[in-house]
Design a protein around this motif. Structure first.
Motif, PDB file in Angstrom:
ATOM      1  N   GLU A   1       0.764  -1.563   0.268  1.00  0.00           N
ATOM      2  CA  GLU A   1      -0.058  -0.104  -0.009  1.00  0.00           C
ATOM      3  C   GLU A   1       0.821   1.351  -0.251  1.00  0.00           C
ATOM      4  N   VAL A   2       0.310   2.176  -1.173  1.00  0.00           N
ATOM      5  CA  VAL A   2       0.676   3.439  -0.902  1.00  0.00           C
ATOM      6  C   VAL A   2       0.075   4.952  -0.162  1.00  0.00           C
ATOM      7  N   VAL A   3       0.531   5.374   0.211  1.00  0.00           N
ATOM      8  CA  VAL A   3       0.023   6.260   1.087  1.00  0.00           C
ATOM      9  C   VAL A   3       0.573   7.744   0.676  1.00  0.00           C
ATOM     10  N   ALA A   4      -0.118   8.694   0.147  1.00  0.00           N
ATOM     11  CA  ALA A   4       0.553  10.524  -0.386  1.00  0.00           C
ATOM     12  C   ALA A   4      -0.235  11.734  -0.334  1.00  0.00           C
ATOM     13  N   LEU A   5       0.643  12.348   1.132  1.00  0.00           N
ATOM     14  CA  LEU A   5       0.060  13.206   1.137  1.00  0.00           C
ATOM     15  C   LEU A   5       0.409  14.390   0.350  1.00  0.00           C
ATOM     16  N   VAL A   6      -0.170  15.646  -0.072  1.00  0.00           N
ATOM     17  CA  VAL A   6      -0.006  15.912  -1.103  1.00  0.00           C
ATOM     18  C   VAL A   6      -0.354  17.831  -0.080  1.00  0.00           C
ATOM     19  N   ILE A   7       0.667  18.307  -0.213  1.00  0.00           N
ATOM     20  CA  ILE A   7       0.573  20.017   0.870  1.00  0.00           C
ATOM     21  C   ILE A   7       0.476  20.987  -0.615  1.00  0.00           C
ATOM     22  N   GLY A   8      -0.344  21.798  -0.833  1.00  0.00           N
ATOM     23  CA  GLY A   8      -0.521  22.125  -2.096  1.00  0.00           C
ATOM     24  C   GLY A   8      -1.962  23.330  -2.417  1.00  0.00           C
ATOM     25  N   THR A   9      -1.993  24.245  -3.664  1.00  0.00           N
ATOM     26  CA  THR A   9      -2.612  24.560  -3.620  1.00  0.00           C
ATOM     27  C   THR A   9      -3.336  24.512  -5.153  1.00  0.00           C
TER      28      THR A   9
ATOM     29  N   GLN B   1       2.330  23.174 -10.042  1.00  0.00           N
ATOM     30  CA  GLN B   1       2.178  21.926 -10.042  1.00  0.00           C
ATOM     31  C   GLN B   1       0.674  21.791 -10.069  1.00  0.00           C
ATOM     32  N   ASP B   2      -0.528  22.203  -9.354  1.00  0.00           N
ATOM     33  CA  ASP B   2      -1.825  21.610  -9.722  1.00  0.00           C
ATOM     34  C   ASP B   2      -2.083  20.932  -8.901  1.00  0.00           C
ATOM     35  N   ALA B   3      -2.054  21.207  -7.204  1.00  0.00           N
ATOM     36  CA  ALA B   3      -2.549  20.060  -6.377  1.00  0.00           C
ATOM     37  C   ALA B   3      -3.336  18.610  -6.770  1.00  0.00           C
ATOM     38  N   ALA B   4      -4.336  19.574  -7.365  1.00  0.00           N
ATOM     39  CA  ALA B   4      -5.643  18.802  -7.769  1.00  0.00           C
ATOM     40  C   ALA B   4      -5.394  17.874  -8.730  1.00  0.00           C
TER      41      ALA B   4
END
Length: 565
Positions: A456-464, A469-472
């Motif tokens: 399993e891989v969990v990714a925490l994306v910090i940004g807007t 890079q466009d967080a979405a």
């Protein structure tokens, strides 16, 4: 069969961005399997060796030497790749991406050319950084000191000199700041607003600023201080200066303080200064035991997400919705160990604290009461949380927020380890950060999960969404590769902890249910007052007229105890 060849350029300094550009340029050459381009420090040579890029003779390199190592499919391919070094070194570009005709060779010349500059950003190697920063102070400029590996004594001296001049030294090892809407270092694109931030943490600042943006609020100014500012030796000099600035700033209504646990005396000083601002101040000292949830104008947050939520409430906005609620966790706990590979130091520290109730002590290169030292930085032990942006990994190398090479190699190593059950990653976006991290990480994640379907891989994306890079878009690409994506650090940590927590096994046989049966009846030995109290409450009680056996003689008591066995 692969060949490894190398080249050394004595005394040729290149900053981490140039190193990254050269490494990518060489790695893209025909027939090249891997490449390493670093300054010749001991730490970098050790990392090259771990990558299989350490041929004989390389040990002669010095820390001021440029080292280029190539592993290629053939001798001609290796020779051609190294021959491209001069061409790549010649590709110098300006800050805006256009060729520059003029580059001053000294700070004095730069200040004379741009006298309106009030800040000097310093990111040279640590052994030179204090000298450059002191020159900036002599020229009456505030300093954003990104460089790490600056000694504690030099930091104290710089900050005291700056304070005496009415100037700020943000750093050393200061990754982020936002001044009047402009980001310095690794900063996210967030809207202007009425929340000011003072942070001894770059990624902590980014996490709070990004969450406030997502909740509809914004940032007036966000000032980094450097991770050691609240240590007893430094005394919180920059933090106190920044608090005073925001207290006097008309555009700031609420202040957020972010740090790892300060020294007790420094914490008292900083909290006194925060109370004196008369502005609502949210205190997020991770791992610090607050005296209360609220003391006058001070609001204490347990984690970074809550810090943003409390700041929003202090502005008078409605309480945030359940946007940070974590997805449902599978009913059975996952197999294997956690391997968390962070680029953000404060995010790693928050993870260690947040995982403690689930997993207990984890191995780490960060010091905390909830972690144990990792014996070998190149090898994980059980549940492991690593900060790959820590000094030992970044000497003469690009920070992992800018270059994924080192972290990707470690990811593949952990993914191949049969003991690994879950890998936790953070992706901190913003200006100066890697342009498109998902482009490299999504294929690596998909391949790792294909080779080990249970991983399993969990990714925490910090940004807007306003970040380059466009967080979405980043979140969507990572999710498409099979990662479980979070945008809230506390929710990510809680999900991982619950996923990996071992099932509870009672250590003793269950106590008899009759212990709680009514009506209660008891025999009392000792204080007769207790028996009287039971009777007064309507319970049955029988008091024993107890006397010490054998008249209290210890020798006779021991004999009686042996006879009972």
């Amino acid at each position: 069969m692969s060949v490894v060849r190398w080249q050394l350029r004595p005394g040729l300094y290149a900053d981490s961005i140039v190193l990254l550009r050269i490494q990518k340029g060489i790695a893209e050459r025909p027939g090249v399997e891997d490449a390493g381009v670093v300054m010749g420090t001991v730490a970098n040579l050790t990392l090259l060796a771990a990558q299989g890029l350490a041929p004989e003779g390389l040990a002669e390199a010095a820390s001021d030497d440029l080292v280029v190592v190539v592993r290629a499919q053939s001798e001609p391919a290796a020779t051609a790749a190294l021959a491209a070094l001069d061409e790549l070194l010649g590709e110098r570009r300006g800050g805006g991406g256009e060729e520059e005709d003029y580059r001053p060779r000294s700070l004095a010349a730069a200040v004379g050319t741009l006298p309106s500059a009030r800040w000097v950003l310093v990111s040279v190697p640590g052994r030179h950084a204090a000298r450059v920063a002191r020159q900036a102070l002599e020229w009456g400029r505030h300093v954003f000191l990104f460089s790490d590996n600056v000694s504690l004594a030099e930091e104290v001296a710089l900050k005291r000199e700056a304070a005496a001049r009415g100037l700020l030294v943000a750093g050393p090892d200061c990754g982020t700041a936002i001044v009047a809407g402009t980001g310095l270092g690794f900063a996210n694109r967030v809207r202007r607003g009425e929340v000011g931030v003072v942070a001894a943490s770059g990624t902590g600042l980014q996490a709070v600023a990004s969450r406030l943006h997502a909740l509809g609020a914004g940032i007036s100014h966000a000032l980094g201080t450097g991770g050691r500012d609240l240590a007893e030796e430094v005394g919180g000099i920059t933090t106190l200066q920044a608090l005073d600035l925001l207290a006097r700033d008309e555009g700031t209504r609420v202040i957020v303080l972010i740090a790892k646990p300060p020294a007790p005396a420094v914490a008292a000083r900083v909290l006194a200064a925060a109370r004196a601002t008369a502005k609502p101040t949210v205190v997020a000292f991770l791992g610090y035991a607050p005296p209360a949830r609220r003391l006058g104008s001070l609001h204490f947050a347990l984690n970074l997400s809550e810090a943003a939520d409390l700041a929003l409430e202090a502005l008078g906005a409605p309480s945030p919705s359940s946007a940070s609620a974590s997805p449902e966790v599978p009913a059975t706990s996952g197999p294997g160990h956690l391997r968390a590979l962070f680029a953000g130091g404060t995010l790693a520290y928050e993870a260690i604290l947040g995982l403690a109730p689930w997993l207990g002590t984890v191995a780490s290169n960060l010091h905390s009461e909830a972690s144990r030292p990792l014996a070998d930085l190149g090898r994980s032990e059980g549940h492991t949380v690593l900060d790959l942006g820590e000094d030992a990994f970044t000497v003469g190398r690009p920070h992992p927020a800018m270059d994924s090479t080192l972290r990707l190699a470690r990811f593949r190593q952990e993914a191949a380890d049969p003991e690994t059950g879950l890998i936790l990653l953070d992706f901190v976006l913003g200006d100066a950060a890697q342009a498109d991290p998902a482009a490299e990480w999504a294929p690596a994640i998909a391949q790792a999960r294909a080779e080990r379907p249970g991983l399993e891989v969990v990714a925490l994306v910090i940004g807007t969404e306003e970040d380059p890079q466009d967080a979405a878009a980043q979140a969507a690409a990572l999710e498409g590769a099979g990662a479980r994506v979070f945008t809230d650090s506390a929710a990510a940590v809680a999900w991982v902890g619950e996923r990996l927590a071992p099932p509870w096994q009672p250590p003793f046989p269950p106590a008899g249910a009759e212990a709680l049966a009514a009506p209660l009846a008891a025999v009392n030995v000792g204080l007769e007052l207790f028996a009287a109290s039971l009777v007064d409450q309507g319970a049955q009680a029988l008091h024993v007229d107890w006397r010490p056996p054998a008249g209290g003689n210890e020798r006779l008591l021991a004999i009686l105890d042996r006879l009972r066995r």
